[in-house]
Design a protein around this motif. Sequence first.
Motif, mmCIF file in Angstrom:
data_model
loop_
_atom_site.group_PDB
_atom_site.id
_atom_site.type_symbol
_atom_site.label_atom_id
_atom_site.label_comp_id
_atom_site.label_asym_id
_atom_site.label_seq_id
_atom_site.Cartn_x
_atom_site.Cartn_y
_atom_site.Cartn_z
ATOM 1 N N ASP A 62 6.043 7.901 3.842
ATOM 2 C CA ASP A 62 6.686 6.581 3.845
ATOM 3 C C ASP A 62 8.083 6.680 3.250
ATOM 4 O OD1 ASP A 62 4.304 5.215 4.740
ATOM 5 O OD2 ASP A 62 3.500 5.843 2.801
ATOM 6 N N THR A 108 5.022 10.081 -0.490
ATOM 7 C CA THR A 108 6.438 10.441 -0.688
ATOM 8 C C THR A 108 6.625 11.953 -0.707
ATOM 9 O OG1 THR A 108 6.855 8.424 -1.948
ATOM 10 C CG2 THR A 108 8.376 10.225 -2.328
ATOM 11 N N SER A 158 10.199 -2.229 1.256
ATOM 12 C CA SER A 158 8.779 -2.070 0.895
ATOM 13 C C SER A 158 8.627 -0.969 -0.140
ATOM 14 C CB SER A 158 7.953 -1.739 2.136
ATOM 15 O OG SER A 158 8.524 -0.624 2.775
ATOM 16 N N ARG A 159 7.492 -1.023 -0.867
ATOM 17 C CA ARG A 159 7.234 0.011 -1.880
ATOM 18 C C ARG A 159 6.893 1.321 -1.188
ATOM 19 N NH1 ARG A 159 3.927 -1.439 -6.916
ATOM 20 N NH2 ARG A 159 5.365 -2.859 -7.892
ATOM 21 N N ARG A 163 4.833 4.694 -0.455
ATOM 22 C CA ARG A 163 3.457 5.164 -0.744
ATOM 23 C C ARG A 163 3.495 6.692 -0.724
ATOM 24 N NH1 ARG A 163 0.382 1.559 -2.065
ATOM 25 N NH2 ARG A 163 -1.496 2.823 -1.922
ATOM 26 N N GLY A 200 5.820 2.837 -7.454
ATOM 27 C CA GLY A 200 4.619 2.433 -6.709
ATOM 28 C C GLY A 200 4.083 3.456 -5.731
ATOM 29 N N ALA A 201 4.706 4.639 -5.609
ATOM 30 C CA ALA A 201 4.205 5.636 -4.652
ATOM 31 C C ALA A 201 2.795 6.069 -5.046
ATOM 32 C CB ALA A 201 5.143 6.839 -4.608
ATOM 33 N N SER A 202 1.987 6.365 -4.013
ATOM 34 C CA SER A 202 0.592 6.722 -4.301
ATOM 35 C C SER A 202 0.450 8.213 -4.584
ATOM 36 C CB SER A 202 -0.281 6.333 -3.111
ATOM 37 O OG SER A 202 0.334 6.786 -1.929
#
Length: 393
Positions: A178, A115, A110-111, A113, A133-135
């Motif tokens: 994540d 981190t 999975s990507r 989020r 893709g981390a938020s």
Amino acid sequence: MTGDAMRDLEQWIPKLLAVWRQQRRGGRGGGGKHGRPSRHEPRAPQTQLTHDELKEVGAGVKALSHGLTRERALAGARYMDDPRLLGAYLLFYWPVSYAQARATLSELPSRPRATLDLGSGPGPLAFAALDAGASGVVAADRSKSALELAKALAMEAGEPLSTRDWAPERPLPEGRFDLITLGHVLNELYAGDLNRRAVLVEKLLERVNKGGTLLILEPALRETSRALLQVRDVLVSHGVAVRAPCLWRGACPALVRPSDWCHAEREWRLPPMVEAIGRAAGLRKETLKMSYLALAPRGEAWAEPPEGQVFRIVSEPLEGKGRQRFMGCGPSGRVGLAMQERHETERNRLFFKLQRGDVVRVTQPEERGDGLALADASTVAIVAHAGRPVPLR
Ligand SMILES: C[S@@+](CC[C@H](N)C(=O)[O-])C[C@H]1O[C@@H](n2cnc3c(N)ncnc32)[C@H](O)[C@@H]1O
């Protein structure tokens, strides 16, 4: 490494250079040793170093390379607080670590989020996670100067990065994540005490959300790779599941013979600036070589391996007279896989194209000595290319 990741890296090069030149001038406005560029000086190129810059950075990279790989006198030392070495790290090792991170993050199911990047230095793994893709990312390190550079890069790129002062004896940044990354830092901690490294990793795993990952990257040297495998074995014996690269759930078979180790290797397109610095420092980085370990948080079981006789290729092609050979490591252990050229058919010819890191399924191999030999009736299929997720059963 995927084309997207390569393009992302190419876009980082002018930003790394801009931030490095800013730091070298002594901050935003100049006044440092090198001063603000005068109106009469030609503008420095945005994606390449000038001749003098290259000489300076090449010498810094040479010193870092000696200290971190050959003699290892710098491992655990405060080299990031020396502006010359930090600058060399930023322009040469940052792109390498970034590319290694992209080439392993792409393997996760999975990507990422939220981190946390520990021992971040100027943040190559932090920015790789953001690009993957981390938020949001927290970059943590004991070097203020390295974190300052990470912040300057985040400003330059408009990325959401926050920084924290961290050392293993100090509390971790708050929260759960994540993805937690440790890029080329574990080998610098605790003066080689592997049990203490394993304790730290277990503590970090408690902060990883369900379904998330702790990703450790280490240099592909024999010493640092074997140390990582030994930490892996402690964790596996405590019930921790490995997401990648291992399909084998027992003690690591690469540790049986002291001369063996296991590492990854990926193709990449070297950014011209990095290539030029490597040349100036007498180093080659034609492929990305690293050791890595992606761990699942506590309570998560090992993923079921794909059906059939499945192996990850863990060696380069070992060519012999009229035959091809690889080492494979799968749910049944680590074995030699070989095929004579004369047995090549439509259904098994992929064997001759395999790359380190690919996960393959073979049929009808015959036991031969200490390994398996494929023959005319065998088939060879790629279950997952190197750096891609292994499909779940
Ligand atoms: C080789 S650099 C890796 C930087 C980056 N993660 C990468 O993969 O390129 C190692 C980093 O670990 C940090 N480090 C080493 N020992 C540390 C310690 N005891 N506490 C905190 N950070 C440490 C150093 O400051 C440095 O930034």
